[in-house]
Each structure stands twice: as C-alpha cells, then as structure tokens.
Enzyme design. Sequence first.
Site, short mmCIF file in Angstrom:
data_model
loop_
_atom_site.label_atom_id
_atom_site.label_comp_id
_atom_site.label_asym_id
_atom_site.label_seq_id
_atom_site.Cartn_x
_atom_site.Cartn_y
_atom_site.Cartn_z
N GLY A 234 25.52 64.78 42.74
CA GLY A 234 24.48 63.64 42.39
C GLY A 234 23.32 63.27 42.52
CD GLU A 271 32.93 66.08 45.40
OE1 GLU A 271 33.13 66.43 43.99
OE2 GLU A 271 34.22 66.41 45.71
N PRO A 272 27.23 69.16 45.08
CG PRO A 272 25.62 70.26 46.09
CD PRO A 272 27.37 69.93 46.50
CE1 TYR A 318 25.75 61.79 29.78
CE2 TYR A 318 23.94 64.09 29.89
CZ TYR A 318 25.41 63.72 29.17
OH TYR A 318 26.69 64.57 29.70
CB CYS A 348 22.14 67.85 9.77
SG CYS A 348 22.11 68.84 8.59
CD GLU A 349 25.19 64.46 14.49
OE1 GLU A 349 24.94 63.08 14.33
OE2 GLU A 349 26.03 64.01 14.04
CE1 TYR A 375 27.68 68.54 35.07
CE2 TYR A 375 25.78 67.94 35.71
CZ TYR A 375 26.57 68.23 35.91
OH TYR A 375 26.95 67.73 37.40
N1 LLP Z 1 31.70 65.60 41.96
C1 LLP Z 1 32.33 65.05 40.94
C2 LLP Z 1 33.92 64.64 41.16
C3 LLP Z 1 31.72 65.17 39.66
O1 LLP Z 1 32.52 64.63 38.66
C4 LLP Z 1 30.24 65.21 39.40
C5 LLP Z 1 29.47 65.39 37.20
C6 LLP Z 1 29.63 66.58 40.50
C7 LLP Z 1 30.73 65.95 41.58
C8 LLP Z 1 28.26 67.14 40.66
O2 LLP Z 1 27.56 65.84 39.91
P1 LLP Z 1 26.10 65.82 39.41
O3 LLP Z 1 25.25 66.96 41.45
O4 LLP Z 1 25.27 67.54 38.97
O5 LLP Z 1 25.04 65.14 40.41
N2 LLP Z 1 26.52 66.27 32.11
C9 LLP Z 1 25.37 65.17 32.54
C10 LLP Z 1 26.09 65.28 34.28
C11 LLP Z 1 28.31 64.56 34.36
C12 LLP Z 1 28.15 64.71 36.18
C13 LLP Z 1 29.57 64.25 35.66
N3 LLP Z 1 30.11 65.11 37.41
C14 LLP Z 1 24.35 64.81 32.52
O6 LLP Z 1 23.73 66.40 31.97
O7 LLP Z 1 23.53 64.02 33.44
#
Ligand code: LLP
Length: 420
Positions: A234, A271-272, A318, A348-349, A375
């Site tokens: 996150g 979990e980045p 988002y 087309c949106e 993503y």
């Molecule tokens: N761990 C779990 C259980 C997760 O669900 C996620 C992301 C992560 C780790 C990694 O999170 P990060 O470090 O990437 O923030 N598609 C969206 C983001 C969705 C995140 C889903 N889960 C976007 O483009 O902003």
Amino acid sequence: MPLSELVRSGTLRTPSYVYDLDAIAAEARELHQGFGSEAHLVAFAVKANSAGPVVRTLAAEGCGADVVSGAELDVAIACGVAPSSIVYNGVAKRDDEIDKALGVGILAIQIESVEEIGRVAARARALGLDRRAQISLRINPAVDFDALETHANIATGHDEAKFGIAQEDLPRALEIIRGAPEVRLVGLGHHIGSQIPTVQAYRTAARTLFSLAAAFAGNGSLRDKLLFLDTGGGFGIDYGAGRPPRPREFVQAALEERKLCELADIPLLVEPGRSLVGSHGMLISRVVQAKSSSVRGTTRRWLMIDAGMNDLIRPALYQARHRVVPLDTNGASADFTATLWRVVGPVCESSDDFGVHALPDTAPTYVALLDAGAYGFTMSNQYNGRALPDEVFLRGGQVVAVSRAKSQDDWVADRIAIGR
Ligand code: LLP
C-alpha cells in the site's frame, strides 16, 4: 537510445509500456535496506506487474511474491520465486487453486474468512498431504476509512470491506484452527489499502495487528509457531501531486510498533506492489488527432491519442491522474508555449479521458503517460476490439525484451471462431 528513436525505428510500437528494470531492482534494494538487520520478507504483489522480466528481476533481488490466483502462483514460481517465499491472498480461492498452493508448499495461504479454514483443511485432507497446510489469518483491522486518505475503490481495511477476518471473529477462527490438525497457523497479517499517502494510517493499523498478535499469541505455543507478521503493501508513490514517504519509512514505522508490542523476534513481511514498479514504467502513445472546437466563444482542445482506457484504466476507474509529457517537440522550440489540451483515448466512453495537461501548442507526435508501471498492463483489456499494448523492458538503457501481446487481428479471429 532515446525513446523517440525507439519509436521511429519501430522497436517501440504504440501504445507500448516501457519499464526500467534497473530502477525496479534499485527500488527493491532500498526497501530491503530499510529493514536493517531485521529478518524480513518483501513479497512483491504480482498483480501490480506480472511480466516475466519484472518478476525475475525482483526474485533476483531476494523478493518473494504475494499472489492472488493459481495463474499468478505459476508465474511467480516459473520466474524463480521460492515457494517458501510466497503468500496467497484472495477472498474466493477455488479448490484447484488451493490444491496447487498446497501441492507446491507455499509459505502461507492467507485466510480471508473463518469459513475458509475448514475448506483449506478439507483440501489438505483430500490431497493426503504429509505436512500441515501453512495458513495465516488476514485480519480486517477496521481502520477509520477517512484516515486512509486513498480512493474508496482501493481501501480494503475498513469494516465494510469484503477482505479479512473481523477482529471479533478471531477467537472463533483460532478455535477452529486448534481443532484442525491438517492446518498450521504460521502468520497474522493485514493489508489496509493501496496508494496510502502518509505513514500514520499504516502505523495505526500495524499497532492494531501487533496488539492482537500479542494478545492471542502472547506467551502460548502459538507464538513459537508464528513465522511472520504481515503489514501488507500500500505504500503510496508520487503521481506528480506530492511525494509520499518512501516505502522504507512505512517499514520503519511497522518495525517500531512491532518492537513496542515485544514481537521483534517474529519476522516482518510486507506485500508492496505499486511502490516497487509504479514509478518505473510509462505508457508511450502516438497522437492520432488534434481537435479544437469553439463552444460559446471559447476554444476547447483535445489531443486524441492511440492509448485508451483499455490500455490504462486507472483514470477511468479511480479518477487517477498520470502526468502526460511530450516525447518530441514536433518542430516546436524546446521552450514551447504551453496549451491546455484534454488528452483522451479512442475508446467510445466519456471516461476514456486522461485529464487536462499543459503540452506544446504545436501538438507533439508522441506522448508518455508517466508512472504507469503498476496496475497498467495487468488491468488492460481488449474492449472496443483493441489490441493489448506492447511491453518493452530496458536494462542499462538497452532493450532486453519486448512483448507483443494480443493484436487486433487476434481479437477478430477469437471472436469469429466462437461457435464455428
Ligand atoms: N496485498 C494485498 C492483499 C493486496 O490486495 C494488494 C493490492 C497489495 C498487497 C499491493 O498493494 P500496493 O502495494 O500495490 O498498493 N488497481 C488499483 C490498486 C489495487 C490494489 C489491490 N490490492 C490501482 O491501480 O490503484
């Protein structure tokens, strides 16, 4: 070689994602250093970017993986991630996916509901495993939603989210685990959301997790079995609106909280996804059409580019903003007069819209949408009969791999083959 040269030479077609593997490796190294001498695991969230060169690069830097499907698990293992460094999140894992995870012996299946414990135990029994199935409990820390300061669609740790086990259900979960000889609890964790802009919410959630861990695992036998505590991913990145703390600062806050709860002997897992890859990829696109129109005496200007919401869906989903910069000057002087252009794609949106950007008055031929390494491709699709974007991987400034994904012709062939 400058990117505009790669485009002109045809190595880089548009739209194309371009990733810098050196910068991704450096990002992983910096994060590892943030742990100092503490035992830890950085499990890369493969959903952010599942391309082989990226996962292999991170595996070579000592990262594990956080996967959310049997397919991502296959990619992680094939790219050299040791099963003992893989965790598997997801609220609706299918039986065949659980079987695969149990078969290869991953570090932990992250349990997202009390009910899931029984299903994993049953699968372990059915497989006749000669070892206990390693599980961890993903707890929902019920963080105050507003405190997260991120978009509603990517906040996961509040108490209305489908993710994780509610704190009140934890005793029940532990009771079931005690009565299930097929499973072994090896971790406790959470993931509160994505693109978190400050350390405070991460720290508060970590405190909740560690307090629970201290209360439940306390001095008992459970504590000796815990292989990790997992504060999720996150960590926010800079999309141009301001620089969030570096990932290592989030980690340091979690380490401090862990120490306060006297759990410093249990390794920390994070979990980045985004923070390892997001800033190190861009989407290159060609300007197809510049359009201006007069509406009630004002001029509106659009740059229609060949990348659309099917290639990069984050703005549509988002309201995310990715900076758009010119790749060339198209004959205009370098100190160009800026014009505000609304940059839009071909889909087309109305939501196929990358926002208003200051770009040269003489429209450039190519533009780059920045910070698209996470993503981006992984969420792309073929809506409107479009190709999936190419991907180009750079190391030492050289192209080391190119992926030509599904073309428009593939799409046509796939659609008409149905029922033939
Ligand atoms: N761990 C779990 C259980 C997760 O669900 C996620 C992301 C992560 C780790 C990694 O999170 P990060 O470090 O990437 O923030 N598609 C969206 C983001 C969705 C995140 C889903 N889960 C976007 O483009 O902003």
